[in-house]
Design an enzyme around this catalytic site. Structure first.
Site, mmCIF file in Angstrom:
data_model
loop_
_atom_site.group_PDB
_atom_site.id
_atom_site.type_symbol
_atom_site.label_atom_id
_atom_site.label_comp_id
_atom_site.label_asym_id
_atom_site.label_seq_id
_atom_site.Cartn_x
_atom_site.Cartn_y
_atom_site.Cartn_z
ATOM 1 N N HIS A 116 -1.524 -19.615 47.677
ATOM 2 C CA HIS A 116 -0.319 -20.298 48.156
ATOM 3 C C HIS A 116 -0.358 -21.752 47.714
ATOM 4 O O HIS A 116 -1.410 -22.386 47.840
ATOM 5 C CB HIS A 116 -0.251 -20.222 49.680
ATOM 6 C CG HIS A 116 0.874 -21.039 50.245
ATOM 7 N ND1 HIS A 116 2.183 -20.611 50.172
ATOM 8 C CD2 HIS A 116 0.881 -22.255 50.847
ATOM 9 C CE1 HIS A 116 2.955 -21.537 50.719
ATOM 10 N NE2 HIS A 116 2.201 -22.550 51.141
ATOM 11 N N GLY A 151 0.823 -1.210 0.000
ATOM 12 C CA GLY A 151 0.000 0.000 0.000
ATOM 13 C C GLY A 151 0.856 1.258 0.000
ATOM 14 O O GLY A 151 1.884 1.323 0.681
ATOM 15 N N ALA A 211 21.302 -8.259 15.588
ATOM 16 C CA ALA A 211 20.098 -7.913 16.350
ATOM 17 C C ALA A 211 20.334 -6.570 17.036
ATOM 18 O O ALA A 211 20.331 -6.464 18.257
ATOM 19 C CB ALA A 211 19.792 -9.005 17.373
ATOM 20 N N VAL A 212 20.557 -5.561 16.199
ATOM 21 C CA VAL A 212 20.926 -4.241 16.744
ATOM 22 C C VAL A 212 19.726 -3.298 16.803
ATOM 23 O O VAL A 212 19.888 -2.091 16.937
ATOM 24 C CB VAL A 212 22.071 -3.592 15.927
ATOM 25 C CG1 VAL A 212 23.355 -4.369 16.079
ATOM 26 C CG2 VAL A 212 21.692 -3.460 14.450
ATOM 27 N N ALA A 246 23.065 -7.156 22.480
ATOM 28 C CA ALA A 246 22.509 -7.959 23.582
ATOM 29 C C ALA A 246 21.230 -7.310 24.087
ATOM 30 O O ALA A 246 21.034 -7.121 25.286
ATOM 31 C CB ALA A 246 23.539 -8.101 24.702
ATOM 32 N N GLY A 247 20.360 -6.933 23.150
ATOM 33 C CA GLY A 247 19.040 -6.430 23.512
ATOM 34 C C GLY A 247 18.077 -7.597 23.622
ATOM 35 O O GLY A 247 18.496 -8.763 23.713
ATOM 36 N N VAL A 275 30.837 -3.575 17.098
ATOM 37 C CA VAL A 275 31.206 -4.304 15.884
ATOM 38 C C VAL A 275 31.467 -3.320 14.735
ATOM 39 O O VAL A 275 30.682 -2.413 14.479
ATOM 40 C CB VAL A 275 30.103 -5.312 15.493
ATOM 41 C CG1 VAL A 275 30.395 -5.941 14.137
ATOM 42 C CG2 VAL A 275 30.000 -6.391 16.561
ATOM 43 N N ARG A 292 15.458 -2.255 15.590
ATOM 44 C CA ARG A 292 14.568 -2.178 14.426
ATOM 45 C C ARG A 292 14.247 -0.722 14.117
ATOM 46 O O ARG A 292 14.320 0.132 14.999
ATOM 47 C CB ARG A 292 13.292 -2.975 14.715
ATOM 48 C CG ARG A 292 13.606 -4.450 14.966
ATOM 49 C CD ARG A 292 12.359 -5.253 15.287
ATOM 50 N NE ARG A 292 11.395 -5.276 14.232
ATOM 51 C CZ ARG A 292 11.454 -6.095 13.177
ATOM 52 N NH1 ARG A 292 12.443 -6.961 13.054
ATOM 53 N NH2 ARG A 292 10.525 -6.058 12.252
HETATM 54 P P1 FAD Z 1 4.605 -5.415 12.145
HETATM 55 O O1 FAD Z 1 4.304 -6.582 12.977
HETATM 56 O O2 FAD Z 1 6.006 -5.195 11.707
HETATM 57 O O3 FAD Z 1 3.644 -5.520 10.892
HETATM 58 C C1 FAD Z 1 3.669 -4.604 9.857
HETATM 59 C C2 FAD Z 1 3.176 -5.288 8.606
HETATM 60 O O4 FAD Z 1 2.994 -4.310 7.613
HETATM 61 C C3 FAD Z 1 4.156 -6.296 8.016
HETATM 62 O O5 FAD Z 1 3.479 -7.472 7.689
HETATM 63 C C4 FAD Z 1 4.701 -5.611 6.772
HETATM 64 O O6 FAD Z 1 5.045 -6.539 5.761
HETATM 65 C C5 FAD Z 1 3.507 -4.763 6.379
HETATM 66 N N1 FAD Z 1 3.820 -3.578 5.585
HETATM 67 C C6 FAD Z 1 4.821 -2.677 5.741
HETATM 68 N N2 FAD Z 1 4.742 -1.697 4.825
HETATM 69 C C7 FAD Z 1 3.663 -1.997 4.070
HETATM 70 C C8 FAD Z 1 3.057 -1.374 2.966
HETATM 71 N N3 FAD Z 1 3.519 -0.217 2.477
HETATM 72 N N4 FAD Z 1 1.976 -1.955 2.405
HETATM 73 C C9 FAD Z 1 1.485 -3.121 2.910
HETATM 74 N N5 FAD Z 1 2.003 -3.752 3.966
HETATM 75 C C10 FAD Z 1 3.074 -3.181 4.534
HETATM 76 N N6 FAD Z 1 7.009 -7.783 20.805
HETATM 77 C C11 FAD Z 1 6.343 -8.148 21.898
HETATM 78 O O7 FAD Z 1 5.476 -7.405 22.365
HETATM 79 N N7 FAD Z 1 6.600 -9.352 22.523
HETATM 80 C C12 FAD Z 1 7.535 -10.204 22.062
HETATM 81 O O8 FAD Z 1 7.743 -11.282 22.640
HETATM 82 C C13 FAD Z 1 8.261 -9.845 20.898
HETATM 83 N N8 FAD Z 1 9.188 -10.677 20.383
HETATM 84 C C14 FAD Z 1 9.829 -10.343 19.224
HETATM 85 C C15 FAD Z 1 10.761 -11.211 18.705
HETATM 86 C C16 FAD Z 1 11.411 -10.921 17.531
HETATM 87 C C17 FAD Z 1 12.406 -11.876 16.971
HETATM 88 C C18 FAD Z 1 11.092 -9.701 16.843
HETATM 89 C C19 FAD Z 1 11.760 -9.354 15.540
HETATM 90 C C20 FAD Z 1 10.176 -8.811 17.365
HETATM 91 C C21 FAD Z 1 9.536 -9.120 18.567
HETATM 92 N N9 FAD Z 1 8.604 -8.250 19.128
HETATM 93 C C22 FAD Z 1 7.955 -8.598 20.281
HETATM 94 C C23 FAD Z 1 8.262 -6.952 18.508
HETATM 95 C C24 FAD Z 1 6.957 -7.083 17.741
HETATM 96 O O9 FAD Z 1 7.115 -8.079 16.755
HETATM 97 C C25 FAD Z 1 6.593 -5.754 17.112
HETATM 98 O O10 FAD Z 1 6.536 -4.757 18.112
HETATM 99 C C26 FAD Z 1 5.235 -5.845 16.433
HETATM 100 O O11 FAD Z 1 5.220 -6.845 15.445
HETATM 101 C C27 FAD Z 1 4.854 -4.502 15.801
HETATM 102 O O12 FAD Z 1 3.601 -4.612 15.253
HETATM 103 P P2 FAD Z 1 3.148 -3.709 14.015
HETATM 104 O O13 FAD Z 1 1.785 -4.181 13.665
HETATM 105 O O14 FAD Z 1 3.358 -2.289 14.337
HETATM 106 O O15 FAD Z 1 4.174 -4.048 12.835
HETATM 107 P P1 AMP Z 2 17.319 -3.716 21.058
HETATM 108 O O1 AMP Z 2 17.175 -2.241 20.803
HETATM 109 O O2 AMP Z 2 16.708 -4.202 22.344
HETATM 110 O O3 AMP Z 2 16.886 -4.532 19.876
HETATM 111 O O4 AMP Z 2 18.885 -3.975 21.219
HETATM 112 C C1 AMP Z 2 19.833 -3.740 20.211
HETATM 113 C C2 AMP Z 2 21.194 -3.646 20.866
HETATM 114 O O5 AMP Z 2 22.222 -3.641 19.857
HETATM 115 C C3 AMP Z 2 21.385 -2.388 21.691
HETATM 116 O O6 AMP Z 2 21.691 -2.758 23.010
HETATM 117 C C4 AMP Z 2 22.558 -1.672 21.004
HETATM 118 O O7 AMP Z 2 23.417 -1.043 21.925
HETATM 119 C C5 AMP Z 2 23.283 -2.818 20.285
HETATM 120 N N1 AMP Z 2 24.113 -2.375 19.133
HETATM 121 C C6 AMP Z 2 23.786 -1.487 18.167
HETATM 122 N N2 AMP Z 2 24.802 -1.347 17.250
HETATM 123 C C7 AMP Z 2 25.811 -2.173 17.653
HETATM 124 C C8 AMP Z 2 27.135 -2.505 17.135
HETATM 125 N N3 AMP Z 2 27.636 -1.961 16.015
HETATM 126 N N4 AMP Z 2 27.887 -3.415 17.820
HETATM 127 C C9 AMP Z 2 27.386 -3.994 18.937
HETATM 128 N N5 AMP Z 2 26.179 -3.723 19.460
HETATM 129 C C10 AMP Z 2 25.377 -2.837 18.843
#
Ligand code: FAD
Ligand code: AMP
Length: 476
Positions: free
Chosen positions: A453, A123, A278-279, A191-192, A247, A281
């Site tokens: 309990h 979209g 995993a730095v 290590a986030g 890094v 999003r």
């Molecule tokens: P998203 O889930 O990112 O969804 C957005 C959707 O929009 C996607 O499907 C994307 O493809 C679509 N999209 C983007 N642009 C467009 C476009 N222009 N047109 C059409 N579609 C589009 N959060 C928690 O609360 N608990 C957890 O345990 C947790 N674990 C996580 C583990 C991992 C490995 C990761 C990566 C994230 C985790 N999160 C967790 C974070 C969580 O996934 C996000 O906060 C959440 O998914 C955000 O929801 P959202 O709907 O804003 O976006």
């Molecule tokens: P989160 O925001 O919980 O996903 O965590 C991401 C983590 O990655 C944070 O703690 C940052 O400090 C770390 N980070 C970001 N860039 C780097 C880098 N170049 N090398 C090592 N750690 C990083």
């Protein structure tokens, strides 16, 4: 003529699909557009959370936890296993995929049942609340118009300079959820929350895991006492967490990843079989907004919204990871519900000050509200109470005695200001603390409430008593 909807939602993650369902429940003609395509090439609703985030990571965390307990902890219960336990990684991954398919299929079903038009496509917001849709599978674009557009396009993994994803050796979260055999060594940059969770999965399955974290403080967002306690446990588990390790570069040579990182004024090299980046999003706004649509971004690239998720254009809203606030699924979902209700004329409210955070490691880490450091910085006079899991009967019975509950309350009014838990089931225990805070409750309220309990919730109860120096099962 272009199809006309009351509400068009862009993104079917936990923010977008929830907003779409709620809007449809309220009688609004709603479409939800999503462009997610899995590693199997298939379109799927549910966003990051259901496809490559919250749910699949928890599936692997649970599988790997069973495996670790079988090998390391069952013997103390008198449970003997003949030989060494084996992990069949493809079966574990297939189980995870099954869970993902069930849930993402569930969204499709819920869309149908609620009358939401689900569209697999990309979209783009044009001027005058027109949305251009490009089918995921290619083909002609289509335009729809809407009285309201809700942007819920979520977030994507951040890349760092000189570390290029190749989806095989250098991977993001989606890649780390799909490794088909345990690597001998896994490097994790960051290590986030995500680094710790996915690093834990592969460590439990036998990989030697090294986390390279740029910050000097471990889990800086958490309360310091909790972060310290968690770090101690991770060290015992031999999760190698190098702090202050920035890094600089990673390259794949002969099927291995060579990483260069700086620690203080020294430069180090390390080699891993796989490297998970995993730095963090960043908001996803790729090809999302036409230059004349009027929707403004913040300096950090988020969709700019007010407290009620209104963007700079009337009738266009932003929710979830693509806007300010914690990048958490439940935060986005609540914003989605609130925006749908606002569009329908309601007056809902989301309190971003009381959003629970959870890290699903072992022990789990969960918190809500302010940390002790934040209260100090804000000059708030507070009282603190704490209680160790080790003094909780249920925790001992479960063999989960590592952990503590820490509670912070206003020194004068006793209003609960923050609760921080490291320990088994912290993810569930935090809920009653969230409710108490949302109801503006005091530590005394938690202290007076009857807790069953033996349960782990007694540690919350005792921490509340301890705020007033009257914990029963520890010396105050
Ligand atoms: P998203 O889930 O990112 O969804 C957005 C959707 O929009 C996607 O499907 C994307 O493809 C679509 N999209 C983007 N642009 C467009 C476009 N222009 N047109 C059409 N579609 C589009 N959060 C928690 O609360 N608990 C957890 O345990 C947790 N674990 C996580 C583990 C991992 C490995 C990761 C990566 C994230 C985790 N999160 C967790 C974070 C969580 O996934 C996000 O906060 C959440 O998914 C955000 O929801 P959202 O709907 O804003 O976006
Ligand atoms: P989160 O925001 O919980 O996903 O965590 C991401 C983590 O990655 C944070 O703690 C940052 O400090 C770390 N980070 C970001 N860039 C780097 C880098 N170049 N090398 C090592 N750690 C990083």
């Amino acid at each position: 003529m272009a199809d006309k909807f009351d509400v068009v939602v862009i993104g079917a993650g936990p923010a977008g699909y929830v907003a779409a369902i709620r809007a449809a429940q309220l009688g609004l003609k709603t479409a939800c557009i999503d462009d997610f395509v899995g590693r199997d090439g298939k379109e799927s609703f549910g966003g990051t959370c259901l496809n490559v985030g919250c749910i699949p990571s928890k599936a692997l965390l649970d599988s790997s936890k069973h495996f670790e307990h079988l090998g390391k902890h069952y013997a103390s219960h008198g449970i003997k296993v003949e030989g060494t336990p084996q992990i069949d990684v493809p079966t574990m991954i297939a189980r995870k995929e099954g869970i993902v398919k069930k849930l993402t299929g569930g969204i499709k079903m819920l869309f149908k049942a609620n009358g939401v038009t689900g569209i697999h496509g990309h979209g783009k917001v044009l001027a005058n609340k027109v949305v251009e849709i490009t089918p995921v599978a290619g083909g002609d674009t289509q335009e729809v118009t809407a009285d309201h557009i809700i942007i819920a396009s979520g977030s994507v993994p951040i890349a760092i300079p000189n570390v290029e994803y190749d989806d095989e050796y250098i991977i993001d979260n989606a890649g780390a959820l799909d490794i088909n055999s345990t690597p001998e060594t896994l490097g994790v940059i960051g290590a986030g929350v995500i680094g710790l969770e996915l690093g834990s999965v592969w460590r439990r399955l036998g990989a030697k895991v090294t986390l390279l974290e740029a910050m000097d403080d471990f889990l800086a967002a958490a309360d310091k006492d909790i972060a310290k306690a968690a770090q101690r446990e991770f060290k015992k588990q031999k999760l190698d967490i190098k702090l202050g390790a920035m890094v600089k570069k990673a390259e794949v040579v002969d099927g291995k990843v060579n990483v260069t990182y700086a620690q203080g004024d020294k430069t180090h090299e390390a080699t891993f079989d796989r490297l998970l980046v995993a730095v963090g999003r960043k908001p996803c706004t790729t090809n999302l907004l036409s230059s004349d649509c009027g929707v403004e971004l913040t300096e950090r690239g988020q969709i700019k919204v007010d407290d009620e998720c209104r963007t700079s254009v009337e009738g266009i809203w932003g929710i979830g990871d693509v806007v300010r606030g914690p990048m958490l699924a439940h935060k986005g979902s609540e914003e989605g519900i609130a925006v749908a209700e606002r569009i329908a004329g309601g007056k809902p409210h989301v309190n971003l000050d009381v959003v629970p955070w959870v890290v699903y490691t072992e022990p789990e880490i969960a918190w809500v509200g302010k940390t002790e450091q934040q209260l100090k910085d804000d000059g708030v006079d507070y009282r603190v109470g704490s209680f160790p899991y080790a003094a909780t009967g249920r925790a001992l019975a479960m063999g989960e005695s590592a952990g503590m509950v820490k509670m912070l309350a206003d020194a004068e009014t006793d209003r609960l200001l923050g609760v921080h838990i490291v320990g088994a089931n912290a993810s569930e225990l935090i809920a009653e603390c969230v409710v108490t805070m949302e109801f503006h409750g005091a530590s005394e309220d938690l202290a007076r409430i009857v807790h069953a309990h033996p349960t782990l919730s007694e540690a919350v109860h005792e921490a509340a008593l301890s705020v007033d120096g009257r914990s029963i099962h520890k010396v105050n």
